[in-house]
Design an enzyme around this catalytic site. Structure first.
Site: not given
Length: 273
Positions: A13, A17, A38, A103, A128-129, A159-160, A163
């Site tokens: 949480a 994401m 968490e 994931t 990927n959604f 990506h950032h 990742k």
């Protein structure tokens, strides 16, 4: 609770994401935020999930125990790490809860565990959604059938800096879509790195290149290159909310499913196109 609603629990949480998923769950019609999780020892435990995500008070308190919230959700949404997701998978399988799994980075044993669990519970498992990415995967299948045997195929993803897996799950899904359209197994034709004297490009292979920098949300390009021309199919995400909305859409879709393994293309009905 309204009959049409689905109650969701969000793993991780406090992560980037996770917070987007909480915001999306609070905003989406037909969805109720039922629980937020968490890890044990997190400083975020006891926080209001909505306030944590910047969406206002939700009345849902961040907890570490799935057992404590097992009656508060119907579908568990997990975009964390493979080891944590597999623990959550075992719990959901035991208690008959559906799962939406975003994931990435699973090994073959992890993927097999998901397949086995899907015999008893309903799971949407996708790299990927994003709606756009899944439309792109369909386009790649079409392009591969027309151009794949005559062109060099390369997949480039960015990506950032945070990742932790490479290539991205989406890049691998792109490779699998292309390889499948060509009646190949990606494991047999993928080239994941090039360094030093490599010799000429081996025909029929699918190359991958990875960039990790800054705060790039996600960029993916598939290149079909021939002599004199090339076609590039690209998707760029500017906000994680696109993934969160897709995950919540998947959770709503699962409410009529008892068991089975599905992906985002099933949710969107793309396989009939």
């Amino acid at each position: 609770m309204h009959e049409a609603q689905i109650r969701v629990a969000i793993a991780g949480a406090g992560g980037r994401m996770g917070r987007q998923l909480i915001q999306a769950a609070m905003a989406m019609e037909g969805v109720q935020l039922g629980a937020a999780l968490e890890r044990e020892g997190s400083s975020l435990l006891g926080s209001d999930a909505g306030e944590l995500a910047g969406g206002g008070k939700s009345g849902v308190i961040v907890q570490s125990s799935l057992e404590a919230v097992k009656d508060d959700f119907d579908v568990f949404i997990d975009f964390t790490r493979p080891e944590g997701t597999l623990t959550h998978l075992a719990f959901c399988r035991q208690h008959g809860k559906g799962m939406v799994i975003g994931t990435t980075g699973f090994d073959d044993a992890g993927k097999q565990a998901i397949r086995e669990a899907s015999q008893e519970i309903a799971i949407v498992f996708a790299a990927n959604f994003s709606v756009g990415v899944n439309v792109m995967l369909k386009l790649l299948e079409k392009a591969a059938k027309v151009m794949g045997d005559y062109s060099d195929i390369e997949i480039i993803e960015a990506h950032h800096r945070h990742k932790v897996d490479a290539p991205s799950g989406t890049a691998l899904a792109m490779g699998e879509a292309i390889a499948g359209a060509l009646d190949k197994n990606l494991k047999d034709c993928a080239v994941y790195s090039r360094e030093g004297y490599t010799g000429e490009r081996v025909p029929g292979t699918i190359g991958f290149a990875t960039v990790r920098a800054g705060d790039i949300v996600g960029e993916h390009t598939a290149m079909f290159a021939d002599i004199g021309e090339r076609v590039e199919i690209t998707h760029k995400a500017s906000s994680r909310m696109t993934f969160a909305n897709g995950a919540l859409r998947s959770a709503l879709w699962l409410k009529t499913k008892k068991n089975g393994l599905f992906d985002m293309r099933d949710v969107l009905g793309l396989d009939v196109l």
